[in-house]
Design a protein around this motif. Structure first.
Motif, PDB file in Angstrom:
ATOM      1  N   ASN B  20     -20.954  47.321  35.819  1.00 40.60           N
ATOM      2  CA  ASN B  20     -20.597  45.948  35.443  1.00 40.60           C
ATOM      3  C   ASN B  20     -19.382  45.945  34.517  1.00 40.60           C
ATOM      4  O   ASN B  20     -19.489  46.252  33.324  1.00 40.60           O
ATOM      5  N   LEU B  21     -18.243  45.576  35.046  1.00 41.85           N
ATOM      6  CA  LEU B  21     -16.997  45.588  34.271  1.00 41.85           C
ATOM      7  C   LEU B  21     -17.085  44.735  33.012  1.00 41.85           C
ATOM      8  O   LEU B  21     -16.481  45.061  31.990  1.00 41.85           O
ATOM      9  N   ASN B  22     -17.840  43.643  33.084  1.00 39.09           N
ATOM     10  CA  ASN B  22     -17.908  42.741  31.926  1.00 39.09           C
ATOM     11  C   ASN B  22     -18.288  43.474  30.647  1.00 39.09           C
ATOM     12  O   ASN B  22     -17.839  43.109  29.558  1.00 39.09           O
ATOM     13  N   ALA B  23     -19.130  44.515  30.779  1.00 36.91           N
ATOM     14  CA  ALA B  23     -19.561  45.269  29.590  1.00 36.91           C
ATOM     15  C   ALA B  23     -18.387  45.957  28.904  1.00 36.91           C
ATOM     16  O   ALA B  23     -18.417  46.172  27.690  1.00 36.91           O
ATOM     17  N   ASP B  24     -17.364  46.306  29.667  1.00 31.23           N
ATOM     18  CA  ASP B  24     -16.254  47.093  29.118  1.00 31.23           C
ATOM     19  C   ASP B  24     -15.010  46.275  28.823  1.00 31.23           C
ATOM     20  O   ASP B  24     -14.000  46.839  28.378  1.00 31.23           O
ATOM     21  N   LEU B  25     -15.052  44.979  29.074  1.00 33.49           N
ATOM     22  CA  LEU B  25     -13.826  44.182  28.880  1.00 33.49           C
ATOM     23  C   LEU B  25     -13.296  44.286  27.454  1.00 33.49           C
ATOM     24  O   LEU B  25     -12.079  44.459  27.256  1.00 33.49           O
ATOM     25  N   PRO B  26     -14.162  44.226  26.420  1.00 41.23           N
ATOM     26  CA  PRO B  26     -13.626  44.355  25.059  1.00 41.23           C
ATOM     27  C   PRO B  26     -12.887  45.679  24.846  1.00 41.23           C
ATOM     28  O   PRO B  26     -11.769  45.688  24.301  1.00 41.23           O
ATOM     29  N   ARG B  27     -13.485  46.789  25.299  1.00 44.06           N
ATOM     30  CA  ARG B  27     -12.833  48.097  25.123  1.00 44.06           C
ATOM     31  C   ARG B  27     -11.527  48.186  25.912  1.00 44.06           C
ATOM     32  O   ARG B  27     -10.624  48.938  25.557  1.00 44.06           O
ATOM     33  N   LEU B  28     -11.469  47.453  27.012  1.00 43.65           N
ATOM     34  CA  LEU B  28     -10.247  47.460  27.819  1.00 43.65           C
ATOM     35  C   LEU B  28      -9.193  46.508  27.253  1.00 43.65           C
ATOM     36  O   LEU B  28      -8.065  46.453  27.741  1.00 43.65           O
ATOM     37  N   GLY B  29      -9.586  45.745  26.231  1.00 44.47           N
ATOM     38  CA  GLY B  29      -8.650  44.774  25.663  1.00 44.47           C
ATOM     39  C   GLY B  29      -8.383  43.594  26.580  1.00 44.47           C
ATOM     40  O   GLY B  29      -7.295  43.017  26.589  1.00 44.47           O
ATOM     41  N   VAL B  30      -9.400  43.261  27.384  1.00 44.50           N
ATOM     42  CA  VAL B  30      -9.229  42.201  28.376  1.00 44.50           C
ATOM     43  C   VAL B  30     -10.108  41.006  27.995  1.00 44.50           C
ATOM     44  O   VAL B  30     -11.292  41.172  27.687  1.00 44.50           O
ATOM     45  N   GLU B  31      -9.521  39.820  28.028  1.00 46.47           N
ATOM     46  CA  GLU B  31     -10.298  38.619  27.765  1.00 46.47           C
ATOM     47  C   GLU B  31     -10.541  37.895  29.086  1.00 46.47           C
ATOM     48  O   GLU B  31      -9.616  37.725  29.884  1.00 46.47           O
TER      49      GLU B  31
END
Lengths: 456, 456
Positions: B20-31
């Motif tokens: 689930n990409l949503n879990a990693d969005l903060p670490r990826l710097g993605v909003e």
């Protein structure tokens, strides 16, 4: 973790040799009468076939070596889709409510969607090795033509496919597939050959037939030194190449420790996918494994094994090929236009015919609607949409499974799903609309054709 | 024995969770901006989606769990074709004379011939679990409709597919495939819905559009308590289900000790096969693996990622869906009739759009003829005939490989061959006849549509 659905053989465990039934015919108590010259009616030697086939294939045609090595360049191409998966039909077994264990080998994963590339690839390879520049062939619905187009492309050969004109016009997709792989596809009858011009002179509107297309392809091969001809079934070397199917199945069953099959089911037209499936089981029995019932399923519209005569006949309609001893409906018998185009042949491979005569295989025939019912039942459970031809094996396996439901026996059934139905959806459309015509055994037409069998 | 051609993952090593990409969005710097209500323009909660989707899917849509377990009944169905093979393109590499190592994941082995069943199966499963009796959807060319028909059949659900009328009439084969799996296929616009009747009153001869078909499918789902709606791309939960693709690839590359890919290439329409391919590589980089270039290839006729605005817009033409922040060409922009029907969409998944904005992926666009050239080059070497949609990834991989030929670099290239072209042969026919029209970036039409973006 549930029991495996797909039993996958790794590439390093793939068979490295084809199995040659001819080597075992004496031990099986089977006699294979020789082909005869169409004019002299005398047995022909290998040299008679030299204008048509490369020597390596002619040698395979008459070889009595038990195993023939698969050249590495052929194995390399096989790896594009082989080993093919063997599936355990868990979902279909539940849908049929049968205690039987059903396994199916799926040959539809090949680039052209059937078992045909198993032989088109080595045929193209041996031709290229011997300096052939071009291969001619005929095709009806297009399964064989597309398999050969694919193979020729890989080995740098030109491919010339004479396609029955009515199919060329009504079923353009197989033609496009052949062209995408670089083949030249010619509607037959064509003005390029003597045979074609003769037909067109009689009937400029002729829609063609497989017999005419064969004559054109053979004529073009014989005329040109750099050109040979290729056939997709019937002959020994073609059946030989298909034996990787059954060999892989045996390895796959051993891999999971499955029970030895009680019955193996294949569909039959010219006999090649059936032979590829069952010959290795005959060999395994000679080597000490249990005997397996072997069941051939053929269309009622072209029931050579169940209703034909075992006699010398021509392989083509025009009577140009050598005479072969086989189950035949008569070389001028034209089967009804069933959707299993690949099974619309008047004869049966001499090897398969001899096995039938010796009582080593059983055969049944069935009409179209039960085939499509079986295919839909299968597709709803397993996903894969079978080709109508392959559906004969699906139907045979289903009949065996339903018998097990009655008897309560948990038999092991193996069948060969030799192709997918992606190019047969107009046939499914007719089936779903209730418009699929049934063709029963055409007794009088067969009798009339058999009355014209050549005298030997 | 040569290096492997097919890298096969056994069923017991198949991924058991979706990533689930949503879990990693903060670490990826993605909003990821929230969806907005089409009327109030305020962020919507999960409950807004309840009339359309079962709660399990709505929860997945908003979940921030990194891995979500794949239910065993879904895994059981996946095993009918998964894990799918990863191929090393030995023959194509030689044909392109490139030092690059090219791997392709082949999703065309699924029953419906593309990656779509990866999500249609869990969608049908969760609906069945929550008591849904019927699922409605829309389909254009038929890839998504056939995948959902297959899945509904497996879990005992009725399936109602609104198929754009012009496709229903001109491309009957996908319709027949859906019907064979038991679906009800309705040409859209239909007289069964308010939306359909409104269109037919204006124009009784309307040939339909995907926008109209969506409106009909949604209306029929909302009206009936026992009926839900399903979408084949764009939404988070759909992309989630596709992540088994990339996870399998990583395991397959590890199995043979291959180099970590330098570049991963996918085609983009709504974004689901692309996401399924690349998200696991983003996750692996967060977990310490090397960074991989990620390349999206889209059609010049519908270049949302390369030429669209990043703005709030409707998912459908009629403006009935929630507003999503995405790369869009404007919701009333209708792409030219390219043969890659699956990529003819005005918008891009919000997740994929956000990754593009964050500079984590690259995108290029290309017209039709280069796609078919790349596909033919591929088919001649590897056998498999790609779908036109998948051809965008083939073209992207080929471009990278030819760049390696210039530079002499032996890069590792991975692409997703997301479907076969067996139902696209009329497009190949047009290509071979030189009749394939090129559609460049339609600047003025896009500008006009973008001028009508909703004000947020």
């Amino acid at each position: 973790m549930a029991e495996l659905t797909k039993i996958i053989l790794s590439e390093k465990d793939a068979p490295t040799h084809w199995y040659n039934l001819n080597a075992d015919l004496p031990r099986l108590g089977v006699e294979l009468p020789p082909p005869l010259h169409p004019g002299t009616k005398q047995p022909i030697g290998p040299e008679t076939l030299a204008p048509l086939f490369p020597m390596a294939l002619i040698e395979q045609e008459v070889s009595t070596e038990r195993y023939i090595e698969i050249p590495e360049p052929v194995q390399e191409v096989y790896r594009l889709w082989r080993p093919t998966p063997l599936f355990r039909a868990h979902r279909w077994e539940r849908a049929l409510d049968t205690p039987a264990k059903i396994y199916y080998k799926y040959e539809g994963v090949s680039p052209s969607g059937s078992h045909k590339p198993n032989t088109s690839v080595p045929q193209a390879y041996y031709n290229a090795q011997e300096g052939t520049k071009r291969i001619t062939t005929e095709t009806g619905a297009g399964q064989w033509g597309s398999a050969l187009s694919f193979a020729c492309q890989l080995f740098g050969l030109d491919c010339e496919v004479y396609m029955v004109k009515v199919s060329y016009e009504q079923k353009p997709y197989r033609r496009v597939l052949m062209q995408t792989w670089g083949a030249r596809v010619i509607p037959s009858p064509s003005p390029h050959t003597e045979a074609g011009r003769r037909i067109l002179a009689q009937d400029p509107e002729s829609t063609g037939s497989l017999g005419i297309a064969i004559s054109e392809a053979v004529e073009m091969a014989v005329q040109r030194d750099d050109t040979k001809y290729a056939l997709g079934s019937v002959l020994n070397h073609v059946l030989l190449h298909q034996t990787i199917i059954g060999q892989e199945i045996i390895k796959q069953l051993e891999l999971i420790g499955a029970d030895w099959p009680d019955v193996v089911v294949g569909c039959t037209g010219g006999g090649s996918n059936f032979a590829g499936l069952v010959y290795p089981f005959l060999a395994a029995h000679l080597d000490g494994r249990p005997q397996t019932r072997i069941l051939a399923v053929e269309p009622s519209a072209a029931p050579s094994l169940t209703r034909g005569s075992y006699a010398y006949d021509f392989g083509d309609t025009a009577g140009m090929t050598p005479l072969m001893k086989m189950h035949t409906l008569g070389h001028d018998f034209v089967p009804a236009p069933i959707h299993s185009g690949g099974l619309r042949y008047h004869g049966m491979s001499p090897q398969v015919s001899a096995l039938k005569e010796a009582g080593l295989i059983e055969a049944v025939s069935v009409t179209q609607n039960p085939i499509f019912e079986a295919n839909q039942s299968f597709a709803k459970a397993e996903g894969i949409l079978p080709a109508p031809e392959a559906g004969h094996a699906v139907w045979g396996a289903m009949s065996e499974a339903l018998t097990c439901r009655e008897s309560g026996e948990a038999k092991t059934i193996v069948f060969n799903l030799c192709g997918h139905g992606h190019f047969d959806l107009s046939a499914y459309d007719a089936y779903l609309a209730g418009a699929l015509q049934e063709y029963e055994y055409p007794a009088e037409r067969v009798q009339a054709s058999l009355a014209r069998l050549p005298q030997v």
